[in-house]
Write an enzyme that holds these catalytic residues in place. Structure first.
Site, PDB file in Angstrom:
ATOM      1  N   MET A   1       0.851  -1.173   0.000  1.00  0.00           N
ATOM      2  CA  MET A   1       0.000   0.000   0.000  1.00  0.00           C
ATOM      3  C   MET A   1       0.902   1.243   0.000  1.00  0.00           C
ATOM      4  SD  MET A   1      -2.757   1.296   2.831  1.00  0.00           S
ATOM      5  CE  MET A   1      -1.624   1.510   4.157  1.00  0.00           C
ATOM      6  N   PRO A   2       1.088   1.879  -1.156  1.00  0.00           N
ATOM      7  CA  PRO A   2       1.891   3.095  -1.202  1.00  0.00           C
ATOM      8  C   PRO A   2       1.212   4.246  -0.468  1.00  0.00           C
ATOM      9  CG  PRO A   2       1.662   2.134  -3.390  1.00  0.00           C
ATOM     10  CD  PRO A   2       0.710   1.417  -2.488  1.00  0.00           C
ATOM     11  N   TYR A   3       2.037   5.011   0.229  1.00  0.00           N
ATOM     12  CA  TYR A   3       1.577   6.213   0.923  1.00  0.00           C
ATOM     13  C   TYR A   3       2.579   7.311   0.585  1.00  0.00           C
ATOM     14  CZ  TYR A   3       0.400   9.451   4.679  1.00  0.00           C
ATOM     15  OH  TYR A   3       0.033  10.559   5.388  1.00  0.00           O
ATOM     16  N   THR A  40      -3.622   3.139  -3.039  1.00  0.00           N
ATOM     17  CA  THR A  40      -2.590   4.172  -3.029  1.00  0.00           C
ATOM     18  C   THR A  40      -3.131   5.407  -2.324  1.00  0.00           C
ATOM     19  OG1 THR A  40      -1.644   3.328  -5.072  1.00  0.00           O
ATOM     20  CG2 THR A  40      -1.120   5.601  -4.507  1.00  0.00           C
ATOM     21  N   HIS A  41      -2.383   5.890  -1.353  1.00  0.00           N
ATOM     22  CA  HIS A  41      -2.817   7.031  -0.549  1.00  0.00           C
ATOM     23  C   HIS A  41      -1.869   8.206  -0.764  1.00  0.00           C
ATOM     24  CE1 HIS A  41      -5.613   4.554   1.835  1.00  0.00           C
ATOM     25  NE2 HIS A  41      -4.771   3.608   1.467  1.00  0.00           N
TER      26      HIS A  41
END
Length: 72
Positions: A1-3, A40-41
């Site tokens: 989960m990209p942040y 993606t956040h």
């Protein structure tokens, strides 16, 4: 989960510009890293120019001197 965190000085970035940043960064991560855009956040943090410094001076002071980050 990209942040991803984007930090900007609080100087009139519009809602529309923020949306473009969020979409553009999400699309880039999806394309380059093959990540699901729904996981993606992107967080945008706006920092007051009195609270950001560069080369020993507050950005607010540099702005008063006419020094900006705008492209010439």
């Amino acid at each position: 989960m990209p942040y991803v965190t984007i930090e900007l000085t609080r100087e009139g970035v519009t809602r529309e510009q923020k949306q473009e940043l969020i979409k553009g960064v999400t699309d880039l991560i999806t394309e380059v890293l093959n990540k699901d855009p729904h996981l993606t956040h992107i967080a945008i943090h706006e920092i007051d120019t009195d609270n950001w410094g560069y080369a020993g001076e507050q950005i607010s002071v540099l702005r008063e001197k006419g020094i900006t980050a705008d492209k010439k």
